[in-house]
Design an enzyme around this catalytic site. Structure first.
Site, PDB file in Angstrom:
ATOM      1  CB  CYS A 160     -44.946  -6.213   9.065  1.00 54.23           C
ATOM      2  SG  CYS A 160     -43.893  -7.181   7.951  1.00 54.23           S
TER       3      CYS A 160
ATOM      4  CG  HIS B  94     -49.011  -9.123   8.479  1.00 57.01           C
ATOM      5  ND1 HIS B  94     -49.021  -7.772   8.193  1.00 57.01           N
ATOM      6  CD2 HIS B  94     -47.828  -9.595   8.004  1.00 57.01           C
ATOM      7  CE1 HIS B  94     -47.904  -7.450   7.569  1.00 57.01           C
ATOM      8  NE2 HIS B  94     -47.169  -8.524   7.437  1.00 57.01           N
TER       9      HIS B  94
ATOM     10  CD  GLU C  69     -52.230  -6.505   9.160  1.00 54.53           C
ATOM     11  OE1 GLU C  69     -51.427  -6.277   8.249  1.00 54.53           O
ATOM     12  OE2 GLU C  69     -51.926  -7.203  10.152  1.00 54.53           O
TER      13      GLU C  69
END
Length: 238
Positions: free
Chosen positions: A88, A177, A179
């Protein structure tokens, strides 16, 4: 392996990647830049990982730590030639540190979004291990508008033309993302800037139900994170 992690918000951490690294016995040094923690000497680290945050690149003149971070990234990637992973904001910082540009999007991209692997992505040691079309989680209102010289686009979609990039043979960035955990959506909804972009992108009703919408995909996201992490480790070993 010694991993240096730059964070820009306490709740925007490596999440499931952190769990994978702990299980593998890697050592993490986390620097919370927004809280004023100093960047340590770069020697002794094997991988730099830079996370997301509510800040934007056009604020760098008002955020002295961001200027220092950009310099550290440039030294790490361009001068030392060391492995880098940006997520990001970390993806955008990689581009600007190497001479690219980042700007605001026409509309924020928030929630579940599909990205498509490019031909360069299919040949990439990390993205080549992933499906050609990938459901991802997004939460951003800025994007790379000009690639740095030497960068290639590995994934894209209609909202954002540089969803993932590689610079050289050792530095990767991704706008989305991989994660996130069970608490990510709720944690990020407490951040005013994120809450504003969430409502702008999805509307009040869908914004309120985002955590429930994302929950069925968490297992797939964890599997993607594990595959990317294994591919990164293999690329570093090679």
């Amino acid at each position: 392996m010694n991993i240096l992690v730059f964070q820009h918000l306490a709740v925007e951490h490596p999440g499931t990647l952190r769990d994978l690294w702990a299980a593998a016995g890697h050592r993490l040094t986390t620097v919370e830049l927004d809280a004023g923690e100093p960047i340590p000497p770069l020697s002794g680290f094997d991988l730099m990982v830079v996370m997301g945050g509510p800040q934007d690149l056009w604020q760098k003149d008002d955020l002295p730590w961001m200027r220092a971070e950009l310099a550290a990234i440039r030294t790490w990637v361009a001068d030392l030639g060391r492995p880098y992973l940006g997520i990001c904001l970390g993806h955008q910082l990689l581009a600007e540190a190497l001479g690219g540009r980042v700007g605001p999007m026409a509309a924020p991209e928030v929630g579940l979004c599909e990205v498509r692997r490019t031909a360069a992505g299919a040949a990439d040691p990390i993205f080549g291990q992933l499906p050609a079309r990938l459901t991802t989680f997004q939460w951003h209102g800025a994007e790379i508008t000009t690639l740095p010289e030497g960068a290639v686009v590995l994934a894209e979609n209609a909202a954002c033309g540089a969803q993932a990039i590689r610079w050289g043979r050792h530095a990767w960035g991704m706008q989305f993302h991989i994660e996130i955990t069970e608490t990510t959506v709720a944690d990020w909804q407490q951040i005013p800037a994120y809450a504003k972009s969430l409502r702008a992108a999805l509307g009040e009703a869908r914004a309120a139900g985002l955590a429930a919408e994302v929950a069925p995909h968490l297992g797939t996201f964890r599997a993607t994170a594990a595959r990317m992490n294994a591919a990164l480790a293999a690329a570093m070993a090679g």
